[in-house]
Design an enzyme around this catalytic site. Sequence first.
Site: not given
Ligand code: NAD
Ligand code: DAU
Length: 360
Positions: A221, A166-168, A36, A170, A103, A141-143, A299
């Site tokens: 928010p 982000y999604s592009a 990491d 991934k 990344t 991710t599902d995105e 978007g």
């Molecule tokens: P996160 O942002 O909490 O953690 C990402 C980790 O990657 C961090 O520890 C960071 O230090 C490390 N990292 C970032 N850039 C790096 C680099 N260049 N080299 C080495 N380490 C690096 O992310 P998360 O929410 O735990 O998501 C983890 C994975 O799961 C991601 O690939 C994300 O796309 C995927 N994912 C997340 C969600 C979600 O809801 N959070 C859902 C589906 C998929």
């Molecule tokens: O679907 C999987 C994805 O879910 C992962 O791939 C991403 O890494 C993860 O961050 C998450 O993406 P979202 O954009 O869906 O998550 P977020 O928590 O940022 O936002 C959830 C929803 O809430 C989204 O519709 C945006 C909205 N939102 C978010 C924030 C931060 C708000 O309304 N207010 C906020 O302050």
Amino acid sequence: MSKKKILITGGAGFIGSHVVRRFVTQYPGYDIYNLDALTYAGNLANLKDIEHHSNYHFIKGDITDAKFINELFHDYSFDAVIHLAAESHVDRSISNPLDFIMTNIVGTVNLLNAARDIWKNKLTSSSSGRTEEGLFYHISTDEVYGSLGETGLFTETTAYDPRSPYSASKASSDHLVFAYHHTYHLPVVLSNCSNNYGSHHFPEKLIPLAINNIKNNKPVPVYGKGENVRDWLYVEDHARAIDLIFHKGKTGEKYNVGGNNEWKNIDLIQLLCRIMDKKLKRPEGNSAKLITFVTDRPGHDLRYAIDSSKLQRELGWKPSLQFEEGLEKTVDWYLANEEWLAQVTSGEYKNYYRQQYQTL
Ligand code: NAD
Ligand code: DAU
């Protein structure tokens, strides 16, 4: 027999820390290497409870550094990779797309190249991808599937239609992972998961941000009218799915992972407010007064919803928790771990690495 060496990238982040904990505690026969870069999202305090286990090893390093990654793979000869490291926050991708390209795309290609190089003598068109042959498991991710209307679900065959940087990024990495499978016979498996929630979630994301703000009597928010829909899954259920797919998933295939648990943002926040009122012993309706509608995310995808029937049918996985129960557990964790939250919000968590891992 020597232990299998499993590299988990991004293990100091939210989901990665749950995956590392699960593998370290459930599989003493594996040596787990957590690679990491410790960006703002990485926090080694997430792994405090397991950091002294003899099968856990931390490596600080950046996946965008190709030379470092190549040397690392040659030094350790990993048997398998579970790749979670990513820039993960959609809002940050809108203000700074390049970090996501570096990344999520370049970093993934560096790992694919290094894996291909160390496993090159084992790569054949019939690779089964079990750890004796090398396995590259990419967490996505599902995105990548884009945005749904009022109805329908994403399946594994839904065409990719990413709509944020982000999604592009991934989606690109997913395509590259399969390209390495088809072109070089690299044994890969991939999963696409919906929104996770649970402990150790960085408080820039909706649920932990709202918990923190409600606790501190700050505005919560909600983007636009709060009508966007997400499918929420408890993070430990995702970690369990990753474990199953890693051990039993078919090489060259992908699996959708989801909670079958759709919530409009505003309804989710209302539920969270009710739970917070109860936990903080505030009069009912108190926390909901903090809800503040703000300018929408550019978007902003309307709806995500996952069909995880392939994973359920083929590997016997299903989510274990009802959402209300999982949300209460999550709130309980944040209220019981005020120090974690305070250190993250103050930036103090960055010192954890120095204190624990460097001899000054
Ligand atoms: P996160 O942002 O909490 O953690 C990402 C980790 O990657 C961090 O520890 C960071 O230090 C490390 N990292 C970032 N850039 C790096 C680099 N260049 N080299 C080495 N380490 C690096 O992310 P998360 O929410 O735990 O998501 C983890 C994975 O799961 C991601 O690939 C994300 O796309 C995927 N994912 C997340 C969600 C979600 O809801 N959070 C859902 C589906 C998929
Ligand atoms: O679907 C999987 C994805 O879910 C992962 O791939 C991403 O890494 C993860 O961050 C998450 O993406 P979202 O954009 O869906 O998550 P977020 O928590 O940022 O936002 C959830 C929803 O809430 C989204 O519709 C945006 C909205 N939102 C978010 C924030 C931060 C708000 O309304 N207010 C906020 O302050």
